[in-house]
Design an enzyme around this catalytic site. Structure first.
Site, PDB file in Angstrom:
ATOM      1  N   CYS A 116       0.794  -1.169   0.210  1.00  0.00           N
ATOM      2  CA  CYS A 116      -0.114  -0.109  -0.031  1.00  0.00           C
ATOM      3  C   CYS A 116       0.994   1.229   0.137  1.00  0.00           C
ATOM      4  O   CYS A 116       1.832   1.298   0.598  1.00  0.00           O
ATOM      5  CB  CYS A 116      -0.866  -0.210   1.257  1.00  0.00           C
ATOM      6  SG  CYS A 116      -2.331  -1.112   0.902  1.00  0.00           S
ATOM      7  N   ARG A 121       8.201   4.282   4.033  1.00  0.00           N
ATOM      8  CA  ARG A 121       7.983   2.640   4.097  1.00  0.00           C
ATOM      9  C   ARG A 121       9.683   2.154   4.057  1.00  0.00           C
ATOM     10  O   ARG A 121      10.015   1.351   3.132  1.00  0.00           O
ATOM     11  CB  ARG A 121       7.168   1.892   3.546  1.00  0.00           C
ATOM     12  CG  ARG A 121       5.800   2.327   3.740  1.00  0.00           C
ATOM     13  CD  ARG A 121       4.818   1.336   3.383  1.00  0.00           C
ATOM     14  NE  ARG A 121       4.497   0.381   4.302  1.00  0.00           N
ATOM     15  CZ  ARG A 121       3.454  -0.422   4.356  1.00  0.00           C
ATOM     16  NH1 ARG A 121       2.461  -0.701   3.291  1.00  0.00           N
ATOM     17  NH2 ARG A 121       3.134  -1.635   5.051  1.00  0.00           N
ATOM     18  N   ASP A 305      -3.893   0.500  11.061  1.00  0.00           N
ATOM     19  CA  ASP A 305      -4.721  -0.159  10.172  1.00  0.00           C
ATOM     20  C   ASP A 305      -6.104  -0.035  10.464  1.00  0.00           C
ATOM     21  O   ASP A 305      -7.089  -0.354   9.553  1.00  0.00           O
ATOM     22  CB  ASP A 305      -4.452  -1.518  10.122  1.00  0.00           C
ATOM     23  CG  ASP A 305      -2.946  -1.922   9.557  1.00  0.00           C
ATOM     24  OD1 ASP A 305      -2.469  -1.156   8.791  1.00  0.00           O
ATOM     25  OD2 ASP A 305      -2.359  -2.919   9.494  1.00  0.00           O
ATOM     26  N   ARG A 397      -7.137  -6.895  -1.545  1.00  0.00           N
ATOM     27  CA  ARG A 397      -5.581  -7.248  -0.805  1.00  0.00           C
ATOM     28  C   ARG A 397      -5.762  -8.127   0.601  1.00  0.00           C
ATOM     29  O   ARG A 397      -4.927  -8.997   0.609  1.00  0.00           O
ATOM     30  CB  ARG A 397      -4.816  -6.131  -0.761  1.00  0.00           C
ATOM     31  CG  ARG A 397      -4.490  -5.448  -1.873  1.00  0.00           C
ATOM     32  CD  ARG A 397      -3.492  -4.252  -1.465  1.00  0.00           C
ATOM     33  NE  ARG A 397      -2.193  -4.785  -1.348  1.00  0.00           N
ATOM     34  CZ  ARG A 397      -1.043  -4.166  -2.239  1.00  0.00           C
ATOM     35  NH1 ARG A 397      -1.201  -3.211  -2.995  1.00  0.00           N
ATOM     36  NH2 ARG A 397      -0.020  -4.891  -1.938  1.00  0.00           N
TER      37      ARG A 397
HETATM   38  C1  UD1 Z   1       3.182  -4.023   9.158  1.00  0.00           C
HETATM   39  C2  UD1 Z   1       1.816  -4.315   8.484  1.00  0.00           C
HETATM   40  C3  UD1 Z   1       0.950  -3.012   8.247  1.00  0.00           C
HETATM   41  C4  UD1 Z   1       0.937  -2.110   9.624  1.00  0.00           C
HETATM   42  C5  UD1 Z   1       2.089  -1.980   9.984  1.00  0.00           C
HETATM   43  C6  UD1 Z   1       2.251  -1.185  11.268  1.00  0.00           C
HETATM   44  C7  UD1 Z   1       2.223  -6.422   7.352  1.00  0.00           C
HETATM   45  C8  UD1 Z   1       2.435  -7.080   6.130  1.00  0.00           C
HETATM   46  N1  UD1 Z   1       2.018  -5.372   7.327  1.00  0.00           N
HETATM   47  O1  UD1 Z   1       3.928  -3.056   8.077  1.00  0.00           O
HETATM   48  O2  UD1 Z   1      -0.426  -3.521   7.970  1.00  0.00           O
HETATM   49  O3  UD1 Z   1       0.260  -1.144   9.152  1.00  0.00           O
HETATM   50  O4  UD1 Z   1       2.879  -3.258  10.179  1.00  0.00           O
HETATM   51  O5  UD1 Z   1       1.451  -1.986  12.136  1.00  0.00           O
HETATM   52  O6  UD1 Z   1       2.526  -7.026   8.577  1.00  0.00           O
HETATM   53  N2  UD1 Z   1      10.288   1.913   9.532  1.00  0.00           N
HETATM   54  C9  UD1 Z   1      11.460   2.322   9.598  1.00  0.00           C
HETATM   55  N3  UD1 Z   1      12.501   1.352   8.917  1.00  0.00           N
HETATM   56  C10 UD1 Z   1      12.442   0.221   8.675  1.00  0.00           C
HETATM   57  C11 UD1 Z   1      10.904  -0.126   8.878  1.00  0.00           C
HETATM   58  C12 UD1 Z   1      10.109   0.455   9.228  1.00  0.00           C
HETATM   59  O7  UD1 Z   1      11.731   3.367   9.545  1.00  0.00           O
HETATM   60  O8  UD1 Z   1      13.308  -0.677   8.414  1.00  0.00           O
HETATM   61  C13 UD1 Z   1       9.007   2.712   9.847  1.00  0.00           C
HETATM   62  C14 UD1 Z   1       8.063   2.700   8.915  1.00  0.00           C
HETATM   63  O9  UD1 Z   1       8.372   3.937   7.924  1.00  0.00           O
HETATM   64  C15 UD1 Z   1       6.703   3.046   9.450  1.00  0.00           C
HETATM   65  C16 UD1 Z   1       6.984   2.284  11.001  1.00  0.00           C
HETATM   66  O10 UD1 Z   1       8.448   2.080  10.736  1.00  0.00           O
HETATM   67  O11 UD1 Z   1       6.664   4.561   9.799  1.00  0.00           O
HETATM   68  C17 UD1 Z   1       6.390   1.187  11.030  1.00  0.00           C
HETATM   69  O12 UD1 Z   1       6.661   0.209   9.858  1.00  0.00           O
HETATM   70  P1  UD1 Z   1       6.394  -1.111  10.424  1.00  0.00           P
HETATM   71  O13 UD1 Z   1       6.025  -1.698  11.725  1.00  0.00           O
HETATM   72  O14 UD1 Z   1       7.825  -1.867   9.899  1.00  0.00           O
HETATM   73  O15 UD1 Z   1       5.353  -1.942   9.193  1.00  0.00           O
HETATM   74  P2  UD1 Z   1       5.352  -2.863   8.107  1.00  0.00           P
HETATM   75  O16 UD1 Z   1       6.161  -4.268   8.666  1.00  0.00           O
HETATM   76  O17 UD1 Z   1       5.749  -2.202   6.916  1.00  0.00           O
END
Ligand code: UD1
Length: 416
Positions: A116, A121, A305, A397
């Site tokens: 999404c 991200r 979410d 999705r």
């Molecule tokens: C997962 C969920 C998504 C949910 C999110 C937060 C899945 C497939 N998706 O997404 O539905 O909305 O958790 O609950 O499980 N970040 C960084 N660096 C990184 C990784 C993340 O800065 O390496 C930041 C992101 O930009 C964001 C925050 O951390 O601001 C949360 O992201 P993250 O918890 O990683 O979400 P997802 O795993 O992508």
């Protein structure tokens, strides 16, 4: 491309079974790569993100078979270590495969993921964790090439409790020599589910859901049969739909404490909520007071979410609500669409100030992402007149035939 045609105004009543969780399934499907035998996963929903992950597993050489509601993955035949761009771009969770593919094959090549469009991200925390486990990473032209001939357990502190980074490191740590500790990991229930799944194959992971996860490196993981947890976000979506439209619904097959950040708010403003075992009943009569404030946070805080769907409830509540999206930079794309439907919302940076109005009215809107789409469906169910929602492929999705589920509760919605 499909659209939803919604005639608003019906209240919702009846009971509905919540399917298994998309986000658990996506992590667990990635972890199947670690298995030297056959994994049977029960009650696999037909979400398009899950189908795309199954396509990626097939590309890697796993044998994937759907048997009714169950899916069987035989990863003993895995032969490829790359996820090509055209497959990886289709789902966010393709990045979760880095850790398990390196663990299993010592080499992984994955393109930057899709998913999404709700913010930047980045994946820096995923890569930082893998580097700490002695993985050599080379990033070029949007491809991440990782070599980890000799994975070694390490202590890793995450600057932010990222769900995906926690999952990736947990999976890479399974075949690392010694102990890996993740400090400040994500505590989402899906993390605990992933831990339980890996342990059911012979893994040794403890601490899921707490401030420190400990992964003890093991030999080969073996076959298992596993039923992932139910989808707390779909559960919340149904509750918010009934809260917005009025009615009396019971959602079944849920873990009530997984969504108490939502149900406690609903109770505060007067909705009647009854939890019993794995059921939650919500009774909604008339317009309720607004939540004064919603701040999205990592679990157990209020889930990002559910932010768009909650905003819809606020558009027709009594009073003013301030909703702050703290996780994703551009996750307010539903706001202009809700304004087209008559909502009174002002946005300042990541903050939406929602003043409740008597009702919304139907028009043509577009679902820009999965949960924004669910929010527009709820708005359409509440609105006077007809709403046409395009971008339904985004809703598919993570919802399985949402129109059929909501129709069973009395909604007037169909796919065209
Ligand atoms: C997962 C969920 C998504 C949910 C999110 C937060 C899945 C497939 N998706 O997404 O539905 O909305 O958790 O609950 O499980 N970040 C960084 N660096 C990184 C990784 C993340 O800065 O390496 C930041 C992101 O930009 C964001 C925050 O951390 O601001 C949360 O992201 P993250 O918890 O990683 O979400 P997802 O795993 O992508």
């Amino acid at each position: 491309m499909d659209k939803f045609l919604v005639n608003g105004g019906n209240s919702l009543s009846g009971s509905i079974v919540v399917p298994k969780a998309k986000n658990s399934y996506l992590a667990i499907l990635s972890a199947c790569v670690l298995c030297f035998g056959v994994v049977t996963l029960k009650e696999c929903p037909h979400f398009s993100d899950i189908n795309k992950m199954l396509d990626i597993l097939s590309h890697l050489g796993c044998r994937v078979t759907r048997q009714g509601r169950d899916v069987e993955i035989d990863a003993s035949t895995i032969s490829h270590y790359d996820v090509p761009r055209e497959l990886g771009h289709q789902v966010r969770s393709s990045i979760f495969l880095l850790g398990p593919i390196i663990g299993r094959l010592k080499h992984a090549r994955v393109s930057y993921p899709g998913g999404c469009d709700i913010g930047l991200r980045p994946i820096d925390l995923h890569l930082k964790g893998l580097r700490a486990l002695n993985v050599n990473i080379c990033e070029e032209y949007g491809i991440i090439d990782c070599v980890g001939e000799n994975l070694i357990g390490h202590d890793i502190h995450l600057d932010y409790p990222s769900v995906g980074a926690t999952e990736n490191i947990m999976m890479a740590g399974v075949y690392a020599k010694g102990i890996t500790r993740i400090y400040n990991p994500a505590k989402e229930p899906e993390i605990v589910d992933l831990q339980n799944f890996i342990n059911s194959m012979g893994g040794k992971i403890t601490g899921g859901g707490t401030d420190t996860i400990i992964i003890e490196g093991v030999g080969k993981l073996h076959s298992t049969e596993y039923t992932p947890m139910s989808d707390r976000i779909i559960a919340g979506t149904y509750l918010l739909a009934a809260a917005t439209c009025g009615g009396d619904i019971t959602i079944k097959n849920v873990v009530p404490c997984h969504i108490c950040s939502l149900t406690s708010k609903l109770k505060e403003v007067g909705f009647e909520i009854f939890d019993k075992n794995d059921n939650i009943r919500l009774v909604s009569r008339g317009r309720h007071k607004s939540f004064s404030k919603i701040d999205t946070m990592p679990y157990p805080g209020f889930p990002t979410d559910l932010q768009p769907q909650t905003m819809v409830l606020q558009t027709v509540s009594r009073g003013v609500s301030v909703i702050t999206e703290n996780l994703f930079e551009t996750r307010l794309k539903h706001v202009p669409e809700l304004i087209k439907m008559g909502a009174n919302i002002k946005v300042h940076d990541r903050c939406a100030i929602v003043t409740g109005v008597e009702n919304l009215y139907g028009t043509e809107v577009t679902a820009s992402d999965l949960r924004a789409g669910a929010a527009l469906v709820i708005a359409g169910l509440k609105a006077q007149g007809q709403t046409i929602i395009s971008g339904v492929e985004n809703i598919d999705r993570g919802y399985e035939s949402l129109e059929i589920a909501l129709s069973s509760l009395g909604a007037d919605i169909k796919r065209i």
